[in-house]
Every structure is written in C-alpha cells, then in structure tokens.
Design a protein around this motif. Structure first.
Motif, PDB file in Angstrom:
ATOM      1  N   UNK A   1       0.814  -1.216   0.000  1.00  0.00           N
ATOM      2  CA  UNK A   1       0.000   0.000   0.000  1.00  0.00           C
ATOM      3  C   UNK A   1       0.849   1.267   0.000  1.00  0.00           C
ATOM      4  N   UNK A   2       2.012   1.230   0.657  1.00  0.00           N
ATOM      5  CA  UNK A   2       2.857   2.422   0.782  1.00  0.00           C
ATOM      6  C   UNK A   2       4.068   2.411  -0.160  1.00  0.00           C
ATOM      7  N   UNK A   3       4.278   1.285  -0.850  1.00  0.00           N
ATOM      8  CA  UNK A   3       5.461   1.136  -1.715  1.00  0.00           C
ATOM      9  C   UNK A   3       6.751   1.427  -0.954  1.00  0.00           C
ATOM     10  N   UNK A   4       6.748   1.062   0.300  1.00  0.00           N
ATOM     11  CA  UNK A   4       7.918   1.272   1.155  1.00  0.00           C
ATOM     12  C   UNK A   4       7.768   0.413   2.403  1.00  0.00           C
ATOM     13  N   UNK A   5       8.883   0.177   3.076  1.00  0.00           N
ATOM     14  CA  UNK A   5       8.855  -0.591   4.314  1.00  0.00           C
ATOM     15  C   UNK A   5       8.436   0.320   5.469  1.00  0.00           C
ATOM     16  N   UNK A   6       7.855  -0.238   6.529  1.00  0.00           N
ATOM     17  CA  UNK A   6       7.550   0.576   7.720  1.00  0.00           C
ATOM     18  C   UNK A   6       8.820   1.233   8.244  1.00  0.00           C
ATOM     19  N   UNK A   7       8.690   2.481   8.710  1.00  0.00           N
ATOM     20  CA  UNK A   7       9.877   3.235   9.138  1.00  0.00           C
ATOM     21  C   UNK A   7      10.444   2.755  10.462  1.00  0.00           C
ATOM     22  N   UNK A   8       9.607   2.171  11.294  1.00  0.00           N
ATOM     23  CA  UNK A   8      10.097   1.664  12.574  1.00  0.00           C
ATOM     24  C   UNK A   8       9.130   0.627  13.124  1.00  0.00           C
ATOM     25  N   UNK A   9       9.644  -0.209  14.014  1.00  0.00           N
ATOM     26  CA  UNK A   9       8.792  -1.203  14.668  1.00  0.00           C
ATOM     27  C   UNK A   9       7.711  -0.494  15.477  1.00  0.00           C
ATOM     28  N   UNK A  10       8.087   0.601  16.134  1.00  0.00           N
ATOM     29  CA  UNK A  10       7.139   1.346  16.976  1.00  0.00           C
ATOM     30  C   UNK A  10       5.933   1.820  16.152  1.00  0.00           C
ATOM     31  N   UNK A  11       6.206   2.490  15.027  1.00  0.00           N
ATOM     32  CA  UNK A  11       5.118   3.021  14.204  1.00  0.00           C
ATOM     33  C   UNK A  11       4.285   1.904  13.582  1.00  0.00           C
ATOM     34  N   UNK A  12       4.956   0.853  13.151  1.00  0.00           N
ATOM     35  CA  UNK A  12       4.266  -0.287  12.547  1.00  0.00           C
ATOM     36  C   UNK A  12       3.327  -0.947  13.560  1.00  0.00           C
ATOM     37  N   UNK A  13       3.813  -1.148  14.776  1.00  0.00           N
ATOM     38  CA  UNK A  13       2.997  -1.770  15.819  1.00  0.00           C
ATOM     39  C   UNK A  13       1.837  -0.861  16.224  1.00  0.00           C
TER      40      UNK A  13
ATOM     41  N   UNK B   1       5.133  -3.212  20.772  1.00  0.00           N
ATOM     42  CA  UNK B   1       6.476  -3.573  20.313  1.00  0.00           C
ATOM     43  C   UNK B   1       6.907  -4.905  20.919  1.00  0.00           C
ATOM     44  N   UNK B   2       6.551  -5.116  22.181  1.00  0.00           N
ATOM     45  CA  UNK B   2       6.922  -6.362  22.865  1.00  0.00           C
ATOM     46  C   UNK B   2       6.359  -7.576  22.131  1.00  0.00           C
ATOM     47  N   UNK B   3       5.124  -7.437  21.632  1.00  0.00           N
ATOM     48  CA  UNK B   3       4.511  -8.535  20.888  1.00  0.00           C
ATOM     49  C   UNK B   3       5.271  -8.776  19.586  1.00  0.00           C
ATOM     50  N   UNK B   4       5.675  -7.686  18.932  1.00  0.00           N
ATOM     51  CA  UNK B   4       6.457  -7.819  17.700  1.00  0.00           C
ATOM     52  C   UNK B   4       7.746  -8.588  17.975  1.00  0.00           C
ATOM     53  N   UNK B   5       8.468  -8.169  19.022  1.00  0.00           N
ATOM     54  CA  UNK B   5       9.769  -8.764  19.311  1.00  0.00           C
ATOM     55  C   UNK B   5       9.677 -10.190  19.850  1.00  0.00           C
ATOM     56  N   UNK B   6       8.494 -10.609  20.217  1.00  0.00           N
ATOM     57  CA  UNK B   6       8.346 -12.007  20.633  1.00  0.00           C
ATOM     58  C   UNK B   6       8.379 -12.941  19.419  1.00  0.00           C
ATOM     59  N   UNK B   7       8.217 -12.365  18.215  1.00  0.00           N
ATOM     60  CA  UNK B   7       8.247 -13.167  16.993  1.00  0.00           C
ATOM     61  C   UNK B   7       9.425 -12.818  16.087  1.00  0.00           C
ATOM     62  N   UNK B   8       9.809 -11.538  16.055  1.00  0.00           N
ATOM     63  CA  UNK B   8      10.855 -11.089  15.135  1.00  0.00           C
ATOM     64  C   UNK B   8      11.823 -10.142  15.845  1.00  0.00           C
ATOM     65  N   UNK B   9      13.094 -10.225  15.435  1.00  0.00           N
ATOM     66  CA  UNK B   9      14.092  -9.352  16.034  1.00  0.00           C
ATOM     67  C   UNK B   9      14.201  -8.012  15.341  1.00  0.00           C
ATOM     68  N   UNK B  10      13.940  -8.011  14.024  1.00  0.00           N
ATOM     69  CA  UNK B  10      14.043  -6.788  13.222  1.00  0.00           C
ATOM     70  C   UNK B  10      13.001  -6.824  12.106  1.00  0.00           C
ATOM     71  N   UNK B  11      12.824  -5.687  11.448  1.00  0.00           N
ATOM     72  CA  UNK B  11      11.955  -5.636  10.278  1.00  0.00           C
ATOM     73  C   UNK B  11      12.504  -6.537   9.167  1.00  0.00           C
ATOM     74  N   UNK B  12      13.837  -6.533   9.027  1.00  0.00           N
ATOM     75  CA  UNK B  12      14.466  -7.321   7.974  1.00  0.00           C
ATOM     76  C   UNK B  12      14.192  -8.807   8.143  1.00  0.00           C
ATOM     77  N   UNK B  13      14.071  -9.244   9.394  1.00  0.00           N
ATOM     78  CA  UNK B  13      13.831 -10.666   9.626  1.00  0.00           C
ATOM     79  C   UNK B  13      12.445 -11.089   9.147  1.00  0.00           C
ATOM     80  N   UNK B  14      11.503 -10.143   9.088  1.00  0.00           N
ATOM     81  CA  UNK B  14      10.172 -10.459   8.544  1.00  0.00           C
ATOM     82  C   UNK B  14      10.300 -10.782   7.059  1.00  0.00           C
ATOM     83  N   UNK B  15      11.071  -9.975   6.336  1.00  0.00           N
ATOM     84  CA  UNK B  15      11.238 -10.190   4.904  1.00  0.00           C
ATOM     85  C   UNK B  15      11.777 -11.588   4.621  1.00  0.00           C
TER      86      UNK B  15
END
Length: 219
Positions: free
Chosen positions: A23-35, A42-56
């Motif tokens: 939708x944005x043609x770009x990656x989320x700028x930060x875990x905080x904003x994405x969450x 953010x804690x929920x995010x980090x329970x599954x992934x360490x970084x945005x890159x690890x999602x890719x």
C-alpha cells in the motif's frame, strides 16, 4: 468505544507487513510506528521477530513451508521419485508466488543492488537446501556409489542456483497464466536430473532451444 485489541501471531504480523509495503510502496519506518498503526505492542512484535528485515526473510521461508505442507496433503507424494517430487515442489511453490506476485516482485526489485534484494532469500535458501536433502533417494545414492558429503553439497548448491534462475525467469515472464514458466520448470528440472544420470544431450538441446527462443528471438 475502545478498539478491540487483535490477537497477534507470527502470520498476522507477516500479513500486515506485506499489506503495508504494497500500500505504501515502502517498508515501515520503525517497529514502533508499525505496531502502533496496527494496534499491537512492540513487545509482541519482538516475541516473533528481532528486526523488520527478519520479517522479509521469514516471508519467503513461509512460502516454502506452506509448499511442503501442501505437497504432503497428497497421499501419493511420499512414493514419488526425486524428479517428480522436485517438479511437484516447483509447480506448487510458484503457484504460491503467483498468488503473491505483487509483493514478491516489489520486494525482489526494490533495490538496484541485486545482492541486497537476494539477502531476503537467506532463510529460504537454508530451508530449500534441507528440502533437497530430504528428497535424495536411496536409489540415487546407490547410483552415485555411496554419495559423499561433497557430492551432496554440490547437488544442493546446483539445485539452489537452478531455483534462483527459475525465480528470475518467472519475474520476467509476461505470458498468460505464466505458462512459459511452467515450460521452463519442466525442461530445466528434466535436464538437471538427466545431467545427474550423465545422459543430457537431448534435454540440453531442447532446453537450449527454448531459452534461445525466449531470450533471443522474442526480443
């Protein structure tokens, strides 16, 4: 009225990430904003992934995991020979890629530096090599006179290169229903297995003709 908090899972984060980038043609700028945007912490995010890159990296690995799971739904699959298993894998995997073509195409062409784009495939690579090892049959091992680790590694690496070449062909394929990719898969997998049996000439010529037609005559 308070917004009901969603149940967050690994697959849900992956789905939200794919939707955001498309939708944005770009990656989320930060875990905080994405969450925050998606109403989880953010804690929920980090329970599954360490970084945005690890999602890719996880996205492409998930494609492979789903492919293998789908293959095992066929009760006949365990009895297939190596070639049939590999063909089934390719066709199923690329059906999944096609269902997510917009994301895959965008993510694998986002950076002008192709090496950076290929970093996303590191987890997929390891899972793919494991899959190749899992389908090496006793018959093939006997043919290769007690397949040595070095030979097995060579088979894994050559299969990975072939896999990458198929992905590249698929990304550039503009045929209806990607039928040219289906032909490419059939011919390249057939050739690779005949090369293993040291009887490649007919398939090599056939595959060469197909590639010449696609890359030279159709320009």
């Amino acid at each position: 009225m308070a917004i009901k908090k969603m149940q967050i899972t690994r697959d849900k984060i992956v789905s939200l990430y794919m939707e955001y980038t498309l939708e944005h043609h770009a990656k989320p700028k930060s875990v905080y904003l994405f969450a925050k945007e998606n109403n989880f912490s953010e804690a929920e995010f980090y329970s599954f992934f360490g970084t945005m890159e690890s999602i890719e990296k996880e996205i492409f690995k998930i494609f492979l995991e789903k492919t293998v799971a789908m293959l095992h739904l066929d009760p006949n699959y365990p009895g297939y020979d190596m070639k049939s298993k590999m063909l089934s894998f390719y066709f199923t995997f690329f059906e999944l890629l096609t269902a997510n073509r917009s994301y895959v195409s965008q993510s694998l062409t986002a950076d002008k530096n192709q090496l950076k784009n290929l970093k996303q495939l590191s987890s997929l690579r390891m899972a793919f090599l494991d899959y190749v090892t899992s389908i090496i049959s006793d018959e093939y091992r006997i043919k290769q006179e007690k397949l040595q680790k070095m030979q097995e590694k060579a088979l894994q690496e050559s299969s990975w290169i072939q896999f990458l070449m198929t992905m590249k062909f698929w990304l550039e394929d503009d045929s209806a229903a990607f039928e040219k990719t289906d032909i490419y898969i059939e011919k390249s997998v057939k050739l690779s297995f005949e090369l293993m049996n040291i009887a490649p000439i007919d398939s090599l010529i056939d595959f060469g003709k197909f590639m010449f037609k696609e890359k030279i005559q159709n320009r």
